[in-house]
Design an enzyme around this catalytic site. Structure first.
Site, PDB file in Angstrom:
ATOM      1  N   PRO A  23       1.015  -1.092  -0.258  1.00 23.86           N
ATOM      2  CA  PRO A  23      -0.106   0.499   0.216  1.00 23.86           C
ATOM      3  C   PRO A  23       0.859   0.811  -0.363  1.00 23.86           C
ATOM      4  O   PRO A  23       1.973   0.955   0.936  1.00 23.86           O
ATOM      5  CB  PRO A  23      -0.824   0.063   1.786  1.00 23.86           C
ATOM      6  CG  PRO A  23      -0.050  -1.603   1.665  1.00 23.86           C
ATOM      7  CD  PRO A  23       0.604  -1.877   1.323  1.00 23.86           C
ATOM      8  N   CYS A  25       0.340   5.626  -0.198  1.00 23.07           N
ATOM      9  CA  CYS A  25      -0.225   6.701  -0.100  1.00 23.07           C
ATOM     10  C   CYS A  25      -0.026   7.908  -0.862  1.00 23.07           C
ATOM     11  O   CYS A  25       1.190   8.428  -1.707  1.00 23.07           O
ATOM     12  CB  CYS A  25      -0.411   7.254   1.530  1.00 23.07           C
ATOM     13  SG  CYS A  25      -0.587   6.229   2.497  1.00 23.07           S
ATOM     14  N   ALA A  57      -3.551   3.182   2.207  1.00 29.45           N
ATOM     15  CA  ALA A  57      -3.814   3.840   3.804  1.00 29.45           C
ATOM     16  C   ALA A  57      -5.305   3.955   3.597  1.00 29.45           C
ATOM     17  O   ALA A  57      -5.006   5.454   2.755  1.00 29.45           O
ATOM     18  CB  ALA A  57      -3.199   3.970   4.511  1.00 29.45           C
ATOM     19  N   GLN A  99      -6.293  -1.406   2.331  1.00 28.92           N
ATOM     20  CA  GLN A  99      -6.107  -1.092   3.474  1.00 28.92           C
ATOM     21  C   GLN A  99      -6.077  -0.465   4.313  1.00 28.92           C
ATOM     22  O   GLN A  99      -6.441   0.899   3.951  1.00 28.92           O
ATOM     23  CB  GLN A  99      -4.174  -0.961   3.420  1.00 28.92           C
ATOM     24  CG  GLN A  99      -3.793  -0.714   5.659  1.00 28.92           C
ATOM     25  CD  GLN A  99      -2.066  -0.069   4.825  1.00 28.92           C
ATOM     26  OE1 GLN A  99      -1.395  -1.022   5.757  1.00 28.92           O
ATOM     27  NE2 GLN A  99      -1.939   1.041   4.070  1.00 28.92           N
ATOM     28  N   TYR A 183       0.163   4.137  13.926  1.00 28.36           N
ATOM     29  CA  TYR A 183      -1.067   4.966  13.145  1.00 28.36           C
ATOM     30  C   TYR A 183      -2.001   4.426  14.470  1.00 28.36           C
ATOM     31  O   TYR A 183      -1.040   3.802  15.624  1.00 28.36           O
ATOM     32  CB  TYR A 183      -1.845   4.855  12.286  1.00 28.36           C
ATOM     33  CG  TYR A 183      -1.147   5.650  11.013  1.00 28.36           C
ATOM     34  CD1 TYR A 183      -0.569   7.116  10.944  1.00 28.36           C
ATOM     35  CD2 TYR A 183      -0.596   4.459   9.395  1.00 28.36           C
ATOM     36  CE1 TYR A 183      -0.462   7.422  10.288  1.00 28.36           C
ATOM     37  CE2 TYR A 183       0.670   5.924   9.180  1.00 28.36           C
ATOM     38  CZ  TYR A 183       0.516   6.412   8.837  1.00 28.36           C
ATOM     39  OH  TYR A 183       1.109   7.124   8.721  1.00 28.36           O
ATOM     40  N   ARG A 231      -1.039  -5.347   8.586  1.00 27.78           N
ATOM     41  CA  ARG A 231       0.361  -5.199   8.541  1.00 27.78           C
ATOM     42  C   ARG A 231       0.552  -4.504   9.979  1.00 27.78           C
ATOM     43  O   ARG A 231       0.118  -3.817  10.806  1.00 27.78           O
ATOM     44  CB  ARG A 231       0.704  -3.538   7.856  1.00 27.78           C
ATOM     45  CG  ARG A 231       1.927  -3.750   6.876  1.00 27.78           C
ATOM     46  CD  ARG A 231       1.885  -2.595   6.210  1.00 27.78           C
ATOM     47  NE  ARG A 231       3.526  -2.478   5.549  1.00 27.78           N
ATOM     48  CZ  ARG A 231       4.197  -1.479   4.504  1.00 27.78           C
ATOM     49  NH1 ARG A 231       3.655  -0.182   4.121  1.00 27.78           N
ATOM     50  NH2 ARG A 231       4.964  -1.161   4.628  1.00 27.78           N
ATOM     51  N   ARG A 327       8.867   1.332  -3.746  1.00 26.29           N
ATOM     52  CA  ARG A 327       8.756   1.840  -4.767  1.00 26.29           C
ATOM     53  C   ARG A 327       9.565   1.135  -5.424  1.00 26.29           C
ATOM     54  O   ARG A 327       9.002   2.444  -7.014  1.00 26.29           O
ATOM     55  CB  ARG A 327      10.247   2.640  -3.831  1.00 26.29           C
ATOM     56  CG  ARG A 327       9.162   3.963  -2.770  1.00 26.29           C
ATOM     57  CD  ARG A 327      10.622   4.291  -2.389  1.00 26.29           C
ATOM     58  NE  ARG A 327      10.603   3.971  -0.548  1.00 26.29           N
ATOM     59  CZ  ARG A 327      10.620   5.190   0.880  1.00 26.29           C
ATOM     60  NH1 ARG A 327      11.342   5.972   0.351  1.00 26.29           N
ATOM     61  NH2 ARG A 327      10.088   4.757   2.007  1.00 26.29           N
TER      62      ARG A 327
HETATM   63  C1  8OZ Z   1       6.314   4.571   5.395  1.00 25.28           C
HETATM   64  C2  8OZ Z   1       6.121   4.899   6.530  1.00 25.28           C
HETATM   65  C3  8OZ Z   1       4.866   5.621   7.300  1.00 25.28           C
HETATM   66  C4  8OZ Z   1       4.505   6.081   7.346  1.00 25.28           C
HETATM   67  C5  8OZ Z   1       1.120   4.423   5.620  1.00 25.28           C
HETATM   68  C6  8OZ Z   1       2.248   7.079   5.058  1.00 25.28           C
HETATM   69  O1  8OZ Z   1       1.614   3.676   6.460  1.00 25.28           O
HETATM   70  C7  8OZ Z   1       1.916   5.423   5.550  1.00 25.28           C
HETATM   71  C8  8OZ Z   1       3.857   5.326   6.467  1.00 25.28           C
HETATM   72  C9  8OZ Z   1       4.305   5.054   5.341  1.00 25.28           C
HETATM   73  O2  8OZ Z   1       0.236   4.645   5.844  1.00 25.28           O
END
Ligand code: 8OZ
Length: 362
Positions: A23, A25, A57, A99, A183, A231, A327
């Site tokens: 995933p 963003c 996400a 996700q 999160y 995750r 990436r």
């Molecule tokens: C990598 C590191 C921190 C946050 C996500 C935007 O997991 C992120 C994220 C990705 O949605």
């Protein structure tokens, strides 16, 4: 042993290979609604031949987004918006996943290319971030979250359930619960963010409660024949994080609550990422392998997975079942095609769509 191009079966789902889109963003939605960007972005990845595509996400509520540009699944119009994307992904041989997430205290942030920091309190697009305890993440996310009440915790659980139902109803075949990256769910588990003294803080049991209850509630509505995955941030590489044994026990209990598959990631509960071994290819793979073996779940991991030969080896040596690639697939949606070339493999039939295979094989 399977290799990078072997099928992967789980429940009623078969992936054409072990290459999965992690995933990512896009911060490109309006009011949580997807648009042509998401169709072209995810469509290109499906066309590129990956087996699984997990969409970014996606907030279970407006306050569950990271930024005002994040996708959402808190209303039916948002869910309907995903249908053409799901259809395109499936028509091109990939499995559509999503996700679902609540950003917690890291929410109400600007898009990364607009500063990445918490929005000003008086910004019309800002909201009050929430968390387990009134402890700010710090750094560029300094806002102190509102400490959630028990009623608010129950509401977020219900929001996860409603988002899972919408994902199910519009045809996603794979659901990932975002229990990583600092999160909301992850921050309940982490002693770095959670200092509650009620049933949701303190002991391992209490810190695990938010995740386990949310998972169990989602399992009630997510079809038995489809994989329910998560995750999970299993370590932060900072002082004060939970011991690895706790993370493993958490995932063992998640399995008992109905988890089918684990995607091992990091915590990111503080701004300090200086001890993360960024440079090593697939640096989380040995940890994922340990967790997969000890808990007995099919396993994936992400982070710095980009080299086809090394990635094939991760699968062939049984360290992970799926490679979650981010990436490398953004920079080259046709990474699967190029990986087959780098491995000296005859191109599997299902990696390029016929109009591309026709020209590229000439
Ligand atoms: C990598 C590191 C921190 C946050 C996500 C935007 O997991 C992120 C994220 C990705 O949605």
């Amino acid at each position: 042993m399977p290799d990078l191009f072997s099928e992967f079966r789980i429940k009623s789902v078969t992936l054409r290979n072990r290459i999965a889109v992690s995933p990512m963003c896009q911060y490109s939605a309006t009011d949580g609604m997807v648009n042509d960007w998401h169709l072209v972005h995810l469509g290109a990845l499906a066309r590129g031949g990956s087996g699984l595509i997990v969409a970014e996400a996606t907030g279970v509520s407006p306050e569950g987004r990271i930024t005002p540009g994040c996708t959402g699944l808190w209303n039916d119009a948002q869910a309907e918006g995903w249908r053409p994307i799901i259809r395109f992904i499936e028509e091109h041989g990939a499995v559509p996943g999503i996700q679902i997430a609540h950003a917690g205290r890291k929410g109400s942030a600007a898009r990364p290319w607009e500063g990445d920091c918490h929005l000003a309190i008086d910004d019309s697009q800002a909201w009050q971030p929430v968390g387990p305890s009134p402890i700010a993440f710090g750094g560029i996310l300094p806002r102190v979250p509102h400490e959630m009440t028990l009623q608010e915790i129950a509401r977020v659980r219900a929001d996860f359930v409603a988002a899972a139902q919408r994902a199910r109803d519009v045809g996603f075949k794979w659901l990932t619960l975002h229990f990583a990256h600092g999160y909301l769910a992850q921050s309940f588990f982490s002693p770095l963010a959670n200092q509650r003294t009620d049933d949701y803080g303190g002991s391992f049991e209490n810190r695990a409660r938010f995740i386990l209850e949310t998972l169990a509630a989602v399992r009630e509505v997510w079809p038995d024949h489809l994989p329910l995955t998560a995750r999970v941030g299993v370590l932060d590489y900072v002082e004060g994080e939970q011991p690895m044994e706790e993370s493993i026990e958490l995932i063992r209990r998640m399995k008992a609550a109905g988890l089918d598959f684990i995607d091992v990631s990091m915590g990111f509960n503080t701004p300090d990422v200086s001890r993360v071994p960024w440079g090593e290819h697939a640096f989380l793979a040995p940890i994922a392998q340990r967790i997969g073996r000890e808990v007995g779940l099919p396993t994936a991991t992400s982070w710095n997975i980009n080299d086809p030969v090394k990635t094939d080896e991760l699968i062939r040596t049984g360290q992970i079942d799926l490679a979650m690639i981010a990436r490398a697939l953004l920079s080259d949606p046709h990474w699967p095609y190029h990986a087959a070339q780098a491995l000296g493999r005859e191109l599997p039939q299902n990696v390029l769509p016929p109009p591309y295979a026709f020209w590229l094989k000439r």
